[in-house]
Design an enzyme around this catalytic site. Structure first.
Site, PDB file in Angstrom:
ATOM      1  N   ARG A  26       1.547-101.129 -12.547  1.00  0.00           N
ATOM      2  CA  ARG A  26       1.094-100.098 -11.622  1.00  0.00           C
ATOM      3  C   ARG A  26       0.359-100.746 -10.448  1.00  0.00           C
ATOM      4  O   ARG A  26      -0.128-101.869 -10.543  1.00  0.00           O
ATOM      5  CB  ARG A  26       0.172 -99.113 -12.329  1.00  0.00           C
ATOM      6  CG  ARG A  26       0.788 -98.407 -13.531  1.00  0.00           C
ATOM      7  CD  ARG A  26      -0.239 -97.529 -14.225  1.00  0.00           C
ATOM      8  NE  ARG A  26       0.336 -96.807 -15.361  1.00  0.00           N
ATOM      9  CZ  ARG A  26       0.349 -97.267 -16.603  1.00  0.00           C
ATOM     10  NH1 ARG A  26      -0.186 -98.450 -16.883  1.00  0.00           N
ATOM     11  NH2 ARG A  26       0.889 -96.561 -17.585  1.00  0.00           N
ATOM     12  N   ARG A  28       7.972-100.096  -9.781  1.00  0.00           N
ATOM     13  CA  ARG A  28       7.746-100.042 -11.230  1.00  0.00           C
ATOM     14  C   ARG A  28       8.970 -99.440 -11.913  1.00  0.00           C
ATOM     15  O   ARG A  28       9.443 -99.952 -12.939  1.00  0.00           O
ATOM     16  CB  ARG A  28       6.494 -99.218 -11.517  1.00  0.00           C
ATOM     17  CG  ARG A  28       6.183 -98.983 -12.996  1.00  0.00           C
ATOM     18  CD  ARG A  28       4.791 -98.372 -13.099  1.00  0.00           C
ATOM     19  NE  ARG A  28       4.529 -97.710 -14.361  1.00  0.00           N
ATOM     20  CZ  ARG A  28       4.081 -98.325 -15.457  1.00  0.00           C
ATOM     21  NH1 ARG A  28       3.892 -99.635 -15.438  1.00  0.00           N
ATOM     22  NH2 ARG A  28       3.835 -97.646 -16.556  1.00  0.00           N
ATOM     23  N   HIS A  79       2.975 -97.665 -21.667  1.00  0.00           N
ATOM     24  CA  HIS A  79       3.042 -96.217 -21.871  1.00  0.00           C
ATOM     25  C   HIS A  79       2.449 -95.851 -23.223  1.00  0.00           C
ATOM     26  O   HIS A  79       2.753 -96.497 -24.238  1.00  0.00           O
ATOM     27  CB  HIS A  79       4.488 -95.727 -21.826  1.00  0.00           C
ATOM     28  CG  HIS A  79       5.051 -95.684 -20.446  1.00  0.00           C
ATOM     29  ND1 HIS A  79       6.402 -95.756 -20.196  1.00  0.00           N
ATOM     30  CD2 HIS A  79       4.450 -95.579 -19.233  1.00  0.00           C
ATOM     31  CE1 HIS A  79       6.612 -95.698 -18.893  1.00  0.00           C
ATOM     32  NE2 HIS A  79       5.439 -95.584 -18.288  1.00  0.00           N
ATOM     33  N   HIS A 120       5.337 -97.257  -6.356  1.00  0.00           N
ATOM     34  CA  HIS A 120       5.609 -96.870  -7.745  1.00  0.00           C
ATOM     35  C   HIS A 120       7.094 -96.968  -8.071  1.00  0.00           C
ATOM     36  O   HIS A 120       7.469 -97.163  -9.231  1.00  0.00           O
ATOM     37  CB  HIS A 120       5.095 -95.459  -8.017  1.00  0.00           C
ATOM     38  CG  HIS A 120       4.876 -95.187  -9.475  1.00  0.00           C
ATOM     39  ND1 HIS A 120       3.881 -95.796 -10.209  1.00  0.00           N
ATOM     40  CD2 HIS A 120       5.539 -94.382 -10.349  1.00  0.00           C
ATOM     41  CE1 HIS A 120       3.919 -95.380 -11.461  1.00  0.00           C
ATOM     42  NE2 HIS A 120       4.916 -94.528 -11.573  1.00  0.00           N
ATOM     43  N   LYS A 165      -4.673 -98.134 -17.951  1.00  0.00           N
ATOM     44  CA  LYS A 165      -5.324 -96.836 -18.097  1.00  0.00           C
ATOM     45  C   LYS A 165      -6.215 -96.820 -19.328  1.00  0.00           C
ATOM     46  O   LYS A 165      -5.845 -97.343 -20.377  1.00  0.00           O
ATOM     47  CB  LYS A 165      -4.271 -95.727 -18.213  1.00  0.00           C
ATOM     48  CG  LYS A 165      -3.533 -95.435 -16.917  1.00  0.00           C
ATOM     49  CD  LYS A 165      -2.581 -94.277 -17.097  1.00  0.00           C
ATOM     50  CE  LYS A 165      -1.911 -93.901 -15.787  1.00  0.00           C
ATOM     51  NZ  LYS A 165      -0.986 -92.751 -15.959  1.00  0.00           N
ATOM     52  N   TYR A 205      13.777 -93.974 -18.458  1.00  0.00           N
ATOM     53  CA  TYR A 205      14.478 -95.143 -17.951  1.00  0.00           C
ATOM     54  C   TYR A 205      15.762 -95.430 -18.715  1.00  0.00           C
ATOM     55  O   TYR A 205      16.461 -96.400 -18.401  1.00  0.00           O
ATOM     56  CB  TYR A 205      13.562 -96.371 -18.017  1.00  0.00           C
ATOM     57  CG  TYR A 205      12.326 -96.201 -17.175  1.00  0.00           C
ATOM     58  CD1 TYR A 205      12.409 -96.130 -15.788  1.00  0.00           C
ATOM     59  CD2 TYR A 205      11.066 -96.086 -17.767  1.00  0.00           C
ATOM     60  CE1 TYR A 205      11.277 -95.949 -15.013  1.00  0.00           C
ATOM     61  CE2 TYR A 205       9.932 -95.914 -16.991  1.00  0.00           C
ATOM     62  CZ  TYR A 205      10.049 -95.842 -15.617  1.00  0.00           C
ATOM     63  OH  TYR A 205       8.928 -95.662 -14.848  1.00  0.00           O
TER      64      TYR A 205
END
Length: 372
Positions: free
Chosen positions: A213, A310, A334, A307, A237, A343
């Protein structure tokens, strides 16, 4: 350990090779509002629980607060005629307590969702503002409210009834992520030039190979690059850490940049990427740089962004590397596998190959009807 094929990007590295991969996560953003001094006690306890016990990031917790604050401002306005003409931003919620929270019904929440769908201003300072949040934004608001009431009913047992328990989230449209093709990725790297060429090339190479990110990239420190085992430590995150293995393209670009990285008058000596002012590079600077090179190869203003790089890394790893979906989940950081599954879409080339693989694909109609 996992073993996959990664396509290392660069002029000299056009074909993939085997490299071990392990999991890699990112930075924290702050908001102007501080729930610790502004939120009523019942909200403050919930938010503190998520920040200290659930270890959610400051950004996530601040967004929870803003969502709940807006929700209760709307409810106060809808129940008090004297607040009808008052802007929501000016409505105080310091008096929201357990009795008020317990009085909320499913009808109230549906009414709030209708307000978000039809009447919520998207850009308040615009001369011609648009109204109404999309389904994904409304779904996030519902998730926040649901989490709040789950906390009060299941965790602290302050409420017996949860008004959100039977509420469905807005139906989301499934859209495929936009990404660059392999050729477009190589064109993007070939387009890099200028006085910051080594830095910019290194940034793009890390985006396209590691799928990190933007906030993760700008937070990388010099000490996060572990050369003796070719790994990079990333803080993602919720301050969760993950380790990604660096392929040869990444290592070469980092080495080339470090050789020319500014050393004098650097204000943040820990930062890997330094701006022209000697400070840690900012997200806006990276965004502007990426947009410049995307425009240079004819992809500016076409829905591409930082983004999307990514998305590109994830898609190319899946398509060219035969990467297991769970390995890809770890690489991208994730929390939920469902997020990674976007994806697994098929490419046009894959669909063409599938159709051509049909054993009837070579059949032709006989020109002579009597021919046997």
């Amino acid at each position: 350990d996992f073993c996959v094929f990664l396509p290392p990007f660069g002029i000299a590295w056009r074909y993939g090779w085997k490299r071990k991969i392990r999991p890699c996560f990112s930075a924290r953003l702050t908001m102007a509002s501080d729930y610790r001094t502004e939120a009523p006690p019942i909200l403050r306890d919930f938010l503190a629980y998520h920040e200290t016990i659930k270890a959610h990031s400051q950004r996530t917790v601040d967004e929870y607060y803003l969502d709940l604050r807006n929700f209760f401002r709307y409810l106060k306005q809808s129940r008090d005629a004297s607040l009808a003409g008052k802007p929501l931003d000016e409505i105080n919620i310091s008096d929201v307590d357990l009795d008020f929270v317990a009085s909320v019904t499913l009808t109230d929440i549906y009414s709030y969702m209708t307000y978000l769908s039809r009447d919520r201003v998207l850009h308040a300072n615009s001369r011609s503002p648009e109204y109404g949040l999309n389904a994904a934004s409304r779904a996030r608001k519902i998730a926040c409210i649901r989490s709040f009431y789950n906390y009060l009913t299941n965790k602290t047992h302050q409420l017996r009834e949860n008004p959100v328990k039977d509420m469905d989230s807005p139906k989301l449209k499934k859209t495929l992520p936009k990404y660059l093709t392999l050729d477009e990725s190589l064109q993007l790297l070939d387009a890099v030039d200028g006085k910051n060429q080594e830095r910019d090339y290194c940034i793009l190479t890390l985006f396209l190979n590691c799928g990190m990110r933007l906030s993760e990239l700008v937070s990388i420190n010099m000490s996060d690059v572990i050369h003796n085992n070719s790994t990079l430590r990333i803080v993602g995150k919720g301050s969760k850490e993950r380790i990604v293995y660096l392929n040869d393209a990444c290592l070469a670009s980092i080495d080339a940049y470090v050789r020319v990285r500014p050393k004098d008058d650097v204000k943040d000596k820990n930062a890997l990427f330094i701006s022209n002012r000697g400070t840690r590079i900012s997200p806006k600077t990276v965004q502007a740089m990426v947009n410049k090179y995307l425009t240079k190869i004819g992809l500016g203003g076409a829905g591409y962004s930082v983004h999307k790089l990514r998305h590109t890394a994830a898609t190319l790893m899946y398509q060219y590397g035969n990467v297991d979906i769970r390995v890809l989940q770890d690489i991208l950081g994730h929390e939920n596998l469902g997020t990674t599954e976007i994806y697994t879409h098929t490419s046009s080339k894959q669909m063409e190959e599938a159709v051509n693989a049909n054993p009837l694909s070579k059949m032709r109609e006989k020109t002579d009807k009597n021919e046997k």
